[in-house]
Design a protein around this motif. Structure first.
Motif, PDB file in Angstrom:
ATOM      1  N   ASP A  14     -36.549   5.215 -71.737  1.00  0.00           N
ATOM      2  CA  ASP A  14     -36.891   4.760 -70.388  1.00  0.00           C
ATOM      3  C   ASP A  14     -35.822   3.779 -69.912  1.00  0.00           C
ATOM      4  O   ASP A  14     -35.817   2.609 -70.321  1.00  0.00           O
ATOM      5  CB  ASP A  14     -38.262   4.084 -70.387  1.00  0.00           C
ATOM      6  N   THR A  68     -35.481   2.200 -67.232  1.00  0.00           N
ATOM      7  CA  THR A  68     -35.975   1.071 -66.437  1.00  0.00           C
ATOM      8  C   THR A  68     -36.310  -0.140 -67.307  1.00  0.00           C
ATOM      9  O   THR A  68     -36.521  -1.232 -66.798  1.00  0.00           O
ATOM     10  CB  THR A  68     -37.220   1.469 -65.616  1.00  0.00           C
ATOM     11  N   LYS A  69     -36.366   0.069 -68.624  1.00  0.00           N
ATOM     12  CA  LYS A  69     -36.678  -1.027 -69.550  1.00  0.00           C
ATOM     13  C   LYS A  69     -35.443  -1.828 -69.952  1.00  0.00           C
ATOM     14  O   LYS A  69     -35.564  -2.918 -70.503  1.00  0.00           O
ATOM     15  CB  LYS A  69     -37.358  -0.477 -70.805  1.00  0.00           C
ATOM     16  N   GLU A  74     -45.696   7.940 -63.214  1.00  0.00           N
ATOM     17  CA  GLU A  74     -46.033   8.094 -64.628  1.00  0.00           C
ATOM     18  C   GLU A  74     -44.796   7.957 -65.518  1.00  0.00           C
ATOM     19  O   GLU A  74     -43.766   8.546 -65.247  1.00  0.00           O
ATOM     20  CB  GLU A  74     -46.685   9.469 -64.849  1.00  0.00           C
ATOM     21  N   LYS A  75     -44.934   7.201 -66.583  1.00  0.00           N
ATOM     22  CA  LYS A  75     -43.803   6.924 -67.457  1.00  0.00           C
ATOM     23  C   LYS A  75     -43.454   8.094 -68.377  1.00  0.00           C
ATOM     24  O   LYS A  75     -42.377   8.109 -68.976  1.00  0.00           O
ATOM     25  CB  LYS A  75     -44.083   5.667 -68.291  1.00  0.00           C
TER      26      LYS A  75
END
Length: 358
Positions: free
Chosen positions: A178, A180-181, A205-206
């Protein structure tokens, strides 16, 4: 046998360098190339490899998009993986899939579409087209479904068992990462607001979504929609079909058949791939009315460059022109060459002449 060898990693490094030679990350890596490659190889061999921080930025043309650019070190790994799995899937891709494939591309797609339009309907019947695209495609890719598709292809290949395990481990690591982390945003932060939430990895949704721009994302997109390609050609039996990323077109003489196909495809995409169609971008029309596709407006008799492409180019020319002497900076020449390369595939003689006088 293993896919983690210095020879394969070096080849991936050279492949990566072709496109990112002058970036800061590439230059930093180059300063201690041998050491960095050996350390990367050890991380892969021992499964200690971790994906680095992404660079996030927003591009506004042709439409607002959110880009997560992988670190140069990770791009090498992407190329390593791509080199190992490309041939496993290419043989199952249809010829009419044109995006991000060697020997394909936008102009080949446009040429193929034009060829089918010019041929017209069988026995002189009127020819129609169904044009569809997928809503927030990259943002909507289901990671579990994608991983299963790639894993199945790898397990069914003739690779050695150790190679299969290494590939699957790497595929899983990349797909489920991910960005975005762990990212750094560059550029005007206010531009984040112009990206629709349906196209942003920061929303929704991740377990869904791949970052636009990565080599692996582009390749995985073709693996994902290869299911659609075979469904349209083999189950629905349409022979005149082509796809570029998530834009796809079907041509047929039977308007009602295309109308029915629209509903069937919509159901297939949702049930099989958990994807939604962009309702406002579905068209069923006679080909004589022209088709808006990949920056061109294509009719059986001629092809034109889309007006918004021309407006965009003129705006860039105006913004980059030196107001005193009327010249353009040398770095702008690549932009001009790119646009003129786009124009030459259309009936654009008059357009080019007018632009030269601009």
């Amino acid at each position: 046998m293993t896919i983690f060898t210095i020879e394969k990693l070096y080849k991936a490094y050279k492949d990566c360098l072709k496109h990112k030679k002058n970036t800061i990350n590439a230059l930093k890596f180059e300063l201690n190339r041998e050491k960095n490659l050996i350390n990367l190889l050890k991380d892969l061999e021992t499964r200690k490899y971790k994906i680095s921080r992404h660079i996030c930025f927003v591009v506004t043309e042709p439409t607002p998009r959110e880009i997560f650019a992988a670190d140069f070190r990770d791009r090498i790994v992407h190329h390593l993986l791509y080199n190992e799995i490309k041939d496993l899937f290419e043989s199952n891709f249809i010829d009419e899939s044109y995006a991000n494939r060697t020997g394909k591309g936008t102009h080949k797609a446009v040429k193929s579409l034009k060829y089918n339009m010019v041929r017209g309907g069988i026995n002189g019947e009127r020819l129609y087209f169904l044009k569809m695209d997928i809503k927030g495609f990259f943002r909507s890719i289901n990671k579990d479904i994608l991983f299963d598709l790639v894993k199945k292809g790898v397990l069914n290949s003739k690779k050695l068992e150790q190679e299969k395990r290494e590939i699957i481990w790497l595929v899983e690591k990349i797909i489920y990462n991910d960005p975005t982390k762990n990212y750094c945003f560059k550029g005007n932060v206010n531009l984040k607001k112009v990206v629709p939430s349906s196209k942003s990895l920061f929303f929704g949704e991740k377990q869904k979504g791949l970052p636009i721009g990565n080599l692996t994302s582009q390749f995985f997109a073709n693996v994902y929609l290869n299911e659609l390609d075979h469904f349209v050609k083999e189950e629905l039996c349409f022979c005149r079909y082509l796809r570029y990323v998530d834009d796809f077109i079907i041509l047929d003489e039977d308007y009602n058949k295309l109308e029915k196909a629209e509903k069937t495809i919509e159901g297939f995409l949702f049930e099989k791939l958990k994807l939604l169609i962009s309702k406002d971008k579905v068209f069923i029309k006679p080909v004589s009315s022209g088709i808006d596709f990949l920056g061109y407006f294509i009719k059986p008799t001629h092809t034109l460059v889309r007006r918004k492409v021309v407006r965009r180019f003129k705006r860039k020319m105006y913004d980059n022109m030196d107001r005193e002497d009327g010249f353009y900076p040398i770095e702008f020449s690549s932009v001009i060459i790119s646009y003129f390369g786009h124009f030459k595939y259309a009936n654009s003689y008059n357009l080019i002449q007018k632009i030269k006088e601009f």
